[in-house]
Design a protein around this motif. Sequence first.
Motif, PDB file in Angstrom:
ATOM      1  N   ARG A  41       0.775  -1.101  -0.035  1.00  0.00           N
ATOM      2  CA  ARG A  41      -0.011   0.071  -0.146  1.00  0.00           C
ATOM      3  C   ARG A  41       0.918   1.208   0.040  1.00  0.00           C
ATOM      4  NH1 ARG A  41      -2.782   0.387   5.983  1.00  0.00           N
ATOM      5  NH2 ARG A  41      -0.917   0.702   7.342  1.00  0.00           N
ATOM      6  N   GLU A  42       2.118   0.921   0.479  1.00  0.00           N
ATOM      7  CA  GLU A  42       3.082   2.378   0.286  1.00  0.00           C
ATOM      8  C   GLU A  42       3.175   2.869  -1.044  1.00  0.00           C
ATOM      9  OE1 GLU A  42       3.328   0.618   4.405  1.00  0.00           O
ATOM     10  OE2 GLU A  42       3.426  -0.265   2.402  1.00  0.00           O
ATOM     11  N   LEU A  43       3.399   1.844  -1.948  1.00  0.00           N
ATOM     12  CA  LEU A  43       3.930   2.055  -3.242  1.00  0.00           C
ATOM     13  C   LEU A  43       2.473   2.771  -3.964  1.00  0.00           C
ATOM     14  CD1 LEU A  43       5.467   1.680  -5.876  1.00  0.00           C
ATOM     15  CD2 LEU A  43       4.597  -0.214  -6.181  1.00  0.00           C
ATOM     16  N   ASP A 112      11.366   5.241   1.038  1.00  0.00           N
ATOM     17  CA  ASP A 112      12.450   4.231   1.407  1.00  0.00           C
ATOM     18  C   ASP A 112      12.638   3.519   0.190  1.00  0.00           C
ATOM     19  OD1 ASP A 112      14.012   2.233   2.224  1.00  0.00           O
ATOM     20  OD2 ASP A 112      12.895   1.526   3.797  1.00  0.00           O
ATOM     21  N   PRO A 113      13.791   3.541  -0.509  1.00  0.00           N
ATOM     22  CA  PRO A 113      14.066   2.756  -1.854  1.00  0.00           C
ATOM     23  C   PRO A 113      13.728   1.314  -1.707  1.00  0.00           C
ATOM     24  CG  PRO A 113      15.993   4.070  -1.399  1.00  0.00           C
ATOM     25  CD  PRO A 113      15.227   4.215   0.043  1.00  0.00           C
ATOM     26  N   SER A 114      13.983   0.394  -0.566  1.00  0.00           N
ATOM     27  CA  SER A 114      13.720  -0.791  -0.349  1.00  0.00           C
ATOM     28  C   SER A 114      12.107  -0.993  -0.429  1.00  0.00           C
ATOM     29  CB  SER A 114      14.250  -1.254   0.930  1.00  0.00           C
ATOM     30  OG  SER A 114      13.492  -0.656   2.056  1.00  0.00           O
ATOM     31  N   VAL A 115      11.475  -0.085  -0.286  1.00  0.00           N
ATOM     32  CA  VAL A 115       9.915  -0.401  -0.073  1.00  0.00           C
ATOM     33  C   VAL A 115       9.137   0.113  -1.426  1.00  0.00           C
ATOM     34  CG1 VAL A 115       7.706   0.091   0.882  1.00  0.00           C
ATOM     35  CG2 VAL A 115       9.746  -0.172   2.488  1.00  0.00           C
ATOM     36  N   VAL A 116       9.695   1.158  -1.943  1.00  0.00           N
ATOM     37  CA  VAL A 116       9.235   2.116  -3.176  1.00  0.00           C
ATOM     38  C   VAL A 116      10.391   2.543  -3.897  1.00  0.00           C
ATOM     39  CG1 VAL A 116       7.684   4.045  -4.027  1.00  0.00           C
ATOM     40  CG2 VAL A 116       7.312   3.065  -1.628  1.00  0.00           C
ATOM     41  N   TRP A 177       9.636  -3.889 -10.247  1.00  0.00           N
ATOM     42  CA  TRP A 177       9.977  -2.816 -10.974  1.00  0.00           C
ATOM     43  C   TRP A 177       9.620  -1.510 -10.198  1.00  0.00           C
ATOM     44  CZ3 TRP A 177       9.687  -2.972 -17.111  1.00  0.00           C
ATOM     45  CH2 TRP A 177      10.420  -4.030 -17.616  1.00  0.00           C
ATOM     46  N   GLY A 178       8.703  -1.683  -9.458  1.00  0.00           N
ATOM     47  CA  GLY A 178       7.936  -0.621  -8.665  1.00  0.00           C
ATOM     48  C   GLY A 178       7.455   0.526  -9.442  1.00  0.00           C
ATOM     49  N   ARG A 260      -4.255  16.641  -0.307  1.00  0.00           N
ATOM     50  CA  ARG A 260      -3.175  15.977  -0.986  1.00  0.00           C
ATOM     51  C   ARG A 260      -1.881  16.858  -0.795  1.00  0.00           C
ATOM     52  NH1 ARG A 260      -4.783  11.682  -4.464  1.00  0.00           N
ATOM     53  NH2 ARG A 260      -6.973  11.528  -4.678  1.00  0.00           N
ATOM     54  N   TYR A 261      -1.935  17.963  -0.747  1.00  0.00           N
ATOM     55  CA  TYR A 261      -1.052  19.171  -0.552  1.00  0.00           C
ATOM     56  C   TYR A 261      -0.619  18.975   0.897  1.00  0.00           C
ATOM     57  CZ  TYR A 261      -1.472  21.040  -5.307  1.00  0.00           C
ATOM     58  OH  TYR A 261      -1.461  21.201  -6.453  1.00  0.00           O
ATOM     59  N   VAL A 262      -1.562  18.871   1.759  1.00  0.00           N
ATOM     60  CA  VAL A 262      -1.219  18.766   3.076  1.00  0.00           C
ATOM     61  C   VAL A 262      -0.540  17.360   3.557  1.00  0.00           C
ATOM     62  CG1 VAL A 262      -2.408  18.643   5.451  1.00  0.00           C
ATOM     63  CG2 VAL A 262      -3.352  20.337   3.680  1.00  0.00           C
ATOM     64  N   MET A 263      -1.169  16.321   2.897  1.00  0.00           N
ATOM     65  CA  MET A 263      -0.708  15.285   3.114  1.00  0.00           C
ATOM     66  C   MET A 263       0.993  14.998   2.613  1.00  0.00           C
ATOM     67  SD  MET A 263      -3.243  12.072   2.465  1.00  0.00           S
ATOM     68  CE  MET A 263      -4.036  12.681   1.269  1.00  0.00           C
ATOM     69  N   THR A 264       1.092  15.525   1.452  1.00  0.00           N
ATOM     70  CA  THR A 264       2.301  15.659   0.700  1.00  0.00           C
ATOM     71  C   THR A 264       3.659  16.579   1.464  1.00  0.00           C
ATOM     72  OG1 THR A 264       1.433  15.240  -1.467  1.00  0.00           O
ATOM     73  CG2 THR A 264       3.821  16.105  -1.508  1.00  0.00           C
ATOM     74  N   PHE A 265       3.013  17.883   1.768  1.00  0.00           N
ATOM     75  CA  PHE A 265       3.944  18.722   2.398  1.00  0.00           C
ATOM     76  C   PHE A 265       4.292  18.928   3.903  1.00  0.00           C
ATOM     77  CE2 PHE A 265       3.192  20.473  -1.890  1.00  0.00           C
ATOM     78  CZ  PHE A 265       4.493  20.770  -2.402  1.00  0.00           C
ATOM     79  N   LEU A 266       3.200  18.328   4.474  1.00  0.00           N
ATOM     80  CA  LEU A 266       3.268  18.404   6.114  1.00  0.00           C
ATOM     81  C   LEU A 266       3.334  17.037   6.729  1.00  0.00           C
ATOM     82  CD1 LEU A 266       0.540  20.963   6.604  1.00  0.00           C
ATOM     83  CD2 LEU A 266       2.809  21.475   6.507  1.00  0.00           C
ATOM     84  N   ASN A 267       3.305  15.931   5.869  1.00  0.00           N
ATOM     85  CA  ASN A 267       3.467  14.316   6.083  1.00  0.00           C
ATOM     86  C   ASN A 267       2.612  14.191   7.556  1.00  0.00           C
ATOM     87  OD1 ASN A 267       5.747  14.178   4.543  1.00  0.00           O
ATOM     88  ND2 ASN A 267       7.118  15.432   5.883  1.00  0.00           N
ATOM     89  N   VAL A 268       1.572  14.598   7.572  1.00  0.00           N
ATOM     90  CA  VAL A 268       0.605  14.179   8.536  1.00  0.00           C
ATOM     91  C   VAL A 268       0.085  12.639   8.424  1.00  0.00           C
ATOM     92  CG1 VAL A 268      -0.367  16.468   8.745  1.00  0.00           C
ATOM     93  CG2 VAL A 268      -1.358  14.948   7.237  1.00  0.00           C
ATOM     94  N   LEU A 269       0.310  11.952   7.395  1.00  0.00           N
ATOM     95  CA  LEU A 269       0.108  10.678   7.077  1.00  0.00           C
ATOM     96  C   LEU A 269       1.171  10.005   6.416  1.00  0.00           C
ATOM     97  CD1 LEU A 269      -3.573  10.667   5.894  1.00  0.00           C
ATOM     98  CD2 LEU A 269      -3.072  10.336   8.224  1.00  0.00           C
ATOM     99  N   ASN A 270       1.513   8.718   6.872  1.00  0.00           N
ATOM    100  CA  ASN A 270       2.445   7.912   6.302  1.00  0.00           C
ATOM    101  C   ASN A 270       2.014   7.539   4.942  1.00  0.00           C
ATOM    102  OD1 ASN A 270       1.222   5.450   6.534  1.00  0.00           O
ATOM    103  ND2 ASN A 270       1.945   5.685   8.505  1.00  0.00           N
TER     104      ASN A 270
END
Length: 529
Positions: A41-43, A112-116, A177-178, A260-270
């Motif tokens: 789900r991270e990818l 993380d390159p090992s996950v994504v 291939w991710g 999405r901007y809040v998630m992307t720039f403020l890291n409120v969700l992993n």
Amino acid sequence: MAAQDVLGQTARLASSSALLQVLFRVVTFGLNAFTLRYLCRELIGVVNVRLTLLYSTVVFLAREAFRRACLSGSAKRNWTKTINLLWLTVPLGVFWSLILGLVWLHLLEVPDPSVVPHYQAGVVAFGLSAIIELLGEPFWVLAQVHLFVRLKVIAESLSVVSKCLLTVTLVILYPQWGLYIFSLAQLLYVSVLVMCYVIYFVMFLGSPEATKKSFPVARVKALLPSFVEDETFVNWKEARLTWSFFKQSFLKQILTEGERYVMTFLNVLNFGDQGVYDIVNNLGSLVARFIFLPIEESFYVFFAKVLERGKTVKDQKQDDVAMAANVLELLLKLVLLIGLTITVFGYAYSQLALDIYGGSMLSSGTGPDLLRCYSLYVLFLAVNGVTECFTFALMCKEEVDRYNFVMLALSFIFLCISYFLTHWYGSVGFILANCFNMGIRIAHSTHYIHHYFRESSHRPLGGLLPSPALLLVYILSAVLTASSEVLFCCDKGWMARLIHISTGALCLAATLVTMFCTETKLIHFVRSQ
């Protein structure tokens, strides 16, 4: 073209676009359900939130203002200057791709390159895909203004199918291939989309059909930017209107993609939580995407063609005013009833839908509450889409500029509310903030519509009032289905689930029967158009 003809073609464009969006969403949901079983789900979170946000931001900032300005007015214009103006979207897209690409690569958290794996390649590919899509903008606007319904359906269907086939193939054969998988699929999507439009116009221009329709562009070469002696490169009236819409579109993008901007720039969700949020968000926005958005896009063209921008209701042709008011009223009634239906039945069936679609990963935790809130948000989306569609089609340049200041204040308030509500309520806070945002925008648009029609006998905002009998059926359906969920859903076996589904089906049938009996004018409009 007569107003009645425009209405008929616009309705066909809206319905075709709606069917197209059904295809997109069905394929997307199937693709998500499939990839959930192969990829982490991270990818999915990085692709659907981080990289898709980069692509949508570049495309929106580069073309939205040009689209709104160039879709306004008559199809009879100096198309050479309009096409020149539309080609400016390409250098603008290159500029935004470079600037935002650097931000995505160097200022935001890198997965993380090992996950994504292959994040950098993904950023480059999605930025490049935005530029490729902008190469088709003059063709798209020409097709939209002249209501080439079949072209849009074929082009977007082929591009989506191509993207999905490549994604599924690569996910099965090369899951390691991710992000390469989704990067290649995105590039294929925009390439097929642009090529469909280019090939169509290469074949269409100069043909007997084009001559019969008196198409304003005679040669393919005329679709390229060109200089005309003793004339300006662009129509400066369109250019000034574009600049006004650009200032507005910048703010609208923040409001549209704010969470999405809040998630992307403020890291409120992993990244994992972002993936779950995006899947639930896509499921919740199904109706908004495949019905409300095509209606908004198509009837923006209708209102812009039938009524003249910047003129008062007294200065317009009164037959056209009457038709526009009637259509607006019926559109408001249509989207309101769809929104109410989603809100009422979505509350009681959110957990069941998520459990069937994605299993316990989605149906446990905040997933059901998120989808329930989204069901309410759909109602706000429904009304806002139509009211803003009419408002933006009629606003003059000065009114657009004034509205930009309102949007600026609203953008700041929305981002602040999103940040705090997310800290208090998690991902549900994003939906609550969006409801607030849409509520303010609806208030502004309805005020404009009321003011516009106040000197006439037409009251199109009456479409926001459903019949008392239908309202009562909605209330009873909400009580019955909510009680059914408590008694029969969702851990009591399939027989209990079937009883719950049957209860909802009966309530929905009663709602539809009441709708057909009480909203006869709306039913006639839908059937005839």
